[in-house]
Design an enzyme around this catalytic site. Structure first.
Site, PDB file in Angstrom:
ATOM      1  N   HIS A 108       0.831  -1.222   0.000  1.00  0.00           N
ATOM      2  CA  HIS A 108       0.000   0.000   0.000  1.00  0.00           C
ATOM      3  C   HIS A 108       0.860   1.264   0.000  1.00  0.00           C
ATOM      4  O   HIS A 108       0.497   2.277   0.598  1.00  0.00           O
ATOM      5  CB  HIS A 108      -0.942   0.033   1.206  1.00  0.00           C
ATOM      6  CG  HIS A 108      -1.939  -1.087   1.240  1.00  0.00           C
ATOM      7  ND1 HIS A 108      -3.219  -0.968   0.744  1.00  0.00           N
ATOM      8  CD2 HIS A 108      -1.843  -2.364   1.696  1.00  0.00           C
ATOM      9  CE1 HIS A 108      -3.870  -2.107   0.909  1.00  0.00           C
ATOM     10  NE2 HIS A 108      -3.058  -2.974   1.481  1.00  0.00           N
ATOM     11  N   ASN A 136     -10.280  -2.844   2.459  1.00  0.00           N
ATOM     12  CA  ASN A 136      -9.964  -2.848   1.030  1.00  0.00           C
ATOM     13  C   ASN A 136     -11.236  -2.622   0.226  1.00  0.00           C
ATOM     14  O   ASN A 136     -12.334  -2.624   0.778  1.00  0.00           O
ATOM     15  CB  ASN A 136      -9.355  -4.187   0.617  1.00  0.00           C
ATOM     16  CG  ASN A 136      -7.871  -4.293   0.960  1.00  0.00           C
ATOM     17  OD1 ASN A 136      -7.203  -3.286   1.186  1.00  0.00           O
ATOM     18  ND2 ASN A 136      -7.366  -5.506   0.998  1.00  0.00           N
ATOM     19  N   HIS A 154      -3.786   1.193  12.216  1.00  0.00           N
ATOM     20  CA  HIS A 154      -3.521  -0.030  12.982  1.00  0.00           C
ATOM     21  C   HIS A 154      -4.855  -0.685  13.300  1.00  0.00           C
ATOM     22  O   HIS A 154      -5.735  -0.054  13.908  1.00  0.00           O
ATOM     23  CB  HIS A 154      -2.773   0.336  14.270  1.00  0.00           C
ATOM     24  CG  HIS A 154      -2.346  -0.834  15.084  1.00  0.00           C
ATOM     25  ND1 HIS A 154      -2.389  -2.127  14.621  1.00  0.00           N
ATOM     26  CD2 HIS A 154      -1.847  -0.904  16.344  1.00  0.00           C
ATOM     27  CE1 HIS A 154      -1.941  -2.936  15.559  1.00  0.00           C
ATOM     28  NE2 HIS A 154      -1.604  -2.231  16.612  1.00  0.00           N
ATOM     29  N   TYR A 165       0.947  -4.158  12.144  1.00  0.00           N
ATOM     30  CA  TYR A 165       0.813  -2.715  11.882  1.00  0.00           C
ATOM     31  C   TYR A 165       1.647  -1.877  12.841  1.00  0.00           C
ATOM     32  O   TYR A 165       2.346  -0.950  12.433  1.00  0.00           O
ATOM     33  CB  TYR A 165      -0.662  -2.301  11.891  1.00  0.00           C
ATOM     34  CG  TYR A 165      -1.374  -2.815  10.653  1.00  0.00           C
ATOM     35  CD1 TYR A 165      -1.690  -1.973   9.608  1.00  0.00           C
ATOM     36  CD2 TYR A 165      -1.694  -4.166  10.507  1.00  0.00           C
ATOM     37  CE1 TYR A 165      -2.303  -2.439   8.459  1.00  0.00           C
ATOM     38  CE2 TYR A 165      -2.303  -4.645   9.366  1.00  0.00           C
ATOM     39  CZ  TYR A 165      -2.607  -3.784   8.340  1.00  0.00           C
ATOM     40  OH  TYR A 165      -3.196  -4.254   7.207  1.00  0.00           O
TER      41      TYR A 165
END
Ligand code: HDD
Length: 685
Positions: free
Chosen positions: A71, A144, A335, A358
């Site tokens: 990403h 997503n 996160h 994360y």
């Protein structure tokens, strides 16, 4: 502002020496020359004494931070979220129970595989990560634009990412899944099949961030005041509907405007066309985790909307562009464990690995544990704890105590009472074991469901995508392996793909297609389109009928579209009535792939000039190939003829007057997004 900020401001005001606006070093020393290094004579060597030169270059040398491992390419925007009605029966989360609360948010959209400088319109999943700055602390929904994922267990994430990223020996290809290692992974990992159907579909080519859905993917929990849980799936539904680009178009846009989606987001917000989404929730009672034909803890499965409706519960509006890309969009740290009271996680093994990943990645990327102090990451809720020191500590903590329990500071900060975050009380027992649950099997059933739900043109696009991607795979056994998987999805699909890639088509179906479908999965059944955020190109030259331009563009702009007059050269053109028409852009600087529709106004001289301009002929022919609406008035039809286009094709609107029927029909044709059924690129059955 903290007390420390106040103090600093006072100090500055009291002693300010540099008049505002003047250039200084990082130490506040005023600088009178930043263009010439200090040197021994005008042609002599630069000198170490030049602390300004050294400070400037050193800072520059350290400007980059590691890009996100996945990403990396993204664009962000601020906005707000508001719930429609209190969801008190499900959750104690303040932002979901108080309809008067306008919760600020920051959203970052992204592609997954490409580097930070890669093109926006590649075939890929899009990230849709939302940070809600709620009064109870930050809640991050890191989702997503596809409701399922490639793998079931997070321990496979490095394997998957290594396979999809450019191959390690030559770092080719950039931001593309059409290569051997990805498809090698796919053929050996049947659980990816469902996600590969999504990735090969038009969902991987969104027209804009404002025209794609978002999904939390995992099953989460909402927790009510009594501590009772309801399983929940998060959805973002774009108010503009779900629309995609044409594959050929995406590849051309990647060259013409690699920032296509990023620019669209920025421009829409600047123009006041704010991207809007509804938050939709699917609620499932806790004891129904296995009652929907699959395991709700399995992130490779979706919960069909026809089985459990998506209830619209609130609205997200993105209405402010960031001030600084690096400070905000690059430094934002999402996160999945940023949870607030009333929302909790489940035991989905993909989610569980994310809980670790994360925070770990932010420590590296943002250089230490104080990244929550960066402005974009700061909660609106006040932060009070005993965390101290570390790289880039921005706070000047006061007092002697940084431990709990203490008596010196009166025990502060005190432990929170009612309303504190409490983890859902879940019974957990079992043997320590490395084994996939049997309830996670059946890797093909929902891939078939997806295929069955597609319109004919969507199926054509999926077949074409598999053929393209596998056509780039050099190893025949990998192509064969993927076709073997597809025989478990649908026989016709497997045969059509095989025929395009030089693989022996399977003789018989491996399984009988179960015949079930979920109409909500097809873009053909989505929300009706509008003209909002649509871009229309008007092709013109000297002698154009300016009345046509004025009348049609007024109607289109009223309906929400943007119209741009394109001519061979920038500046202005002469209208047939002797007036003047301003040119928005010169044709050679743009391309039809950057627009949703084309209008060819009348005017004999104008149309004559366009028919002898290769750029203009190509423009309209390409718009037709990409199934876009085309309107031609009066002599304008001559350009269609010159390009060899049928004037009676779906989405092609001709007329003599720029009013009534013509404008209405053109508006409807543009709002329809694309006329896929006339797709000249569609492949033979
Ligand atoms: Fe992830 C970033 C979404 C699985 C590890 N992920 C990242 C971003 C999104 C997602 C949208 C970008 C956030 C931003 O804009 O800054 N990831 C997902 C979804 C997943 C998923 C929807 C599956 C349902 N991710 C996943 C797994 C792992 C990671 C299984 C590791 C075990 N993801 C990361 C990461 C990233 C990341 C390495 C890279 C940069 C970052 O986190 O901040 O930690």
């Amino acid at each position: 502002m903290t007390r420390h900020d106040d103090d600093k401001q006072r100090r500055l005001d009291q002693y300010r020496v540099a008049p505002e606006g003047e250039l200084t070093t990082d130490q506040g020393v005023r600088v009178d020359d930043t263009d010439n290094s200090l040197s021994a004579g005008v042609r002599g060597p630069s000198l170490m004494d030049d602390f300004h030169l050294r400070e400037k270059i050193t800072h520059f040398d350290h400007e980059r931070i590691p890009e996100r491992v996945v990403h990396a390419r993204g664009a962000g925007a601020y906005g707000h979220f508001q719930v429609y009605r209190p969801l008190t029966e499900y959750t104690t989360a303040d932002f979901l129970t108080d309809p008067s609360a306008r919760t600020p948010v920051f959203v970052r959209f992204s592609t997954v595989a490409g580097s930070r400088g890669s093109a926006d319109t590649v075939r890929d999943v899009r990230g849709f990560a939302t940070k809600f700055y709620t009064r109870q602390g930050n809640f991050d929904l890191v989702g997503n634009n596809m409701p399922v994922f490639f793998i079931q267990d997070g321990i496979k994430f490095p394997d998957f990412v290594h396979a999809v990223k450019p191959e390690p020996h030559n770092e080719i290809p950039q931001a593309a899944s059409a290569h051997d290692t990805l498809w090698d992974f796919v053929r050996l990992q049947p659980e990816t099949t469902h996600m590969m159907m999504w990735l090969m579909s038009d969902r991987a080519l969104p027209r804009s961030y404002a025209m794609m859905e978002g999904f939390g993917v995992h099953t989460f929990r909402l927790i009510d005041a009594q501590g009772r849980a309801t399983l929940v799936k998060f959805h973002w539904k774009p108010l503009l509907g779900v629309h995609s680009l044409d594959w050929d178009e995406t590849q051309k846009i990647a060259g013409k405007d690699p920032d296509f989606n990023r620019r669209d987001l920025w421009d829409s917000i600047e123009a006041g066309d704010f991207p809007e989404y509804e938050l939709g929730l699917q609620f499932v009672p806790e004891d129904e985790v296995l009652e929907h034909g699959f395991d709700l803890l399995d992130p490779t499965k979706l919960l069909p909307e026809e089985d459990v409706p998506v209830v619209p519960v609130g609205k997200l509006v993105l209405d402010r562009n960031p001030d600084n890309f690096f400070a905000e969009t690059e430094q934002v740290a999402f996160h999945i464990a940023n949870l607030v009271p009333g929302i909790d996680i489940t035991d989905d093994p993909l989610l569980q690995a994310r809980l670790f990943s994360y925070l770990d990645t932010q420590l590296l990327r943002l250089g230490g544990p104080n990244f929550p102090q960066l402005p974009v990451n700061q909660p609106v809720a006040e932060v009070r704890n005993h965390h101290r020191d570390g790289f880039h500590q921005m706070n000047v903590h006061q007092g002697e105590t940084s431990y709990h329990k203490n008596s010196i500071s009166g025990g502060c900060p005190a432990l929170a009472g009612e309303g504190a975050f409490t983890h859902f009380r879940e019974r957990v027992d079992g043997e320590k074991i490395r084994k996939r649950s049997e309830t996670f099997e059946n890797h093909y059933g929902q891939a078939t469901l997806f295929w069955n739900s597609m319109a004919a043109w969507e199926k054509d696009h999926i077949v074409a995508a598999f053929r393209f991607e596998l056509g780039k795979v050099t190893r025949k056994e990998i192509r064969e392996g993927v076709v073997a998987h597809l025989t478990h999805v649908d026989h016709d699909l497997a045969v059509r793909v095989a025929e395009g890639i030089g693989v022996e088509p399977p003789k018989a179906a491996a399984v009988t297609n179960h015949g079930r479908s979920s109409p909500a999965l097809s873009q053909a059944n989505g929300r009706a389109g509008t003209l909002k955020a649509r871009k229309v190109a008007i092709l013109a030259a000297d002698g154009v009928d300016s009345g046509d331009i004025a009348a049609v563009s007024e109607a289109l702009i009223d309906a929400g579209a943007t119209c741009e007059v394109l001519a061979a050269k920038d500046g202005a053109i002469r209208a047939a009535n002797g007036g003047q028409v301003d040119v928005t852009r010169a044709l050679p600087t743009v391309a039809s792939v950057l627009y949703d529709a084309v209008l060819i106004p009348g005017g004999d001289d104008s149309v004559h000039a366009l028919t002898s301009d290769g750029d203009a002929v190509h423009f309209v022919a390409e718009a037709f190939k990409h199934c876009k609406a085309i309107g031609a008035l009066g002599a304008g039809a001559g350009l269609l003829e010159r390009a060899g286009l049928p004037a009676n094709a779906e989405g092609v609107v001709t007329g003599t007057r720029p009013a009534g029927d013509f404008t209405e029909t053109l508006t409807t044709a543009i709002a329809a997004h694309r006329h896929w059924t006339r797709d000249t690129a569609s492949i033979p059955a």
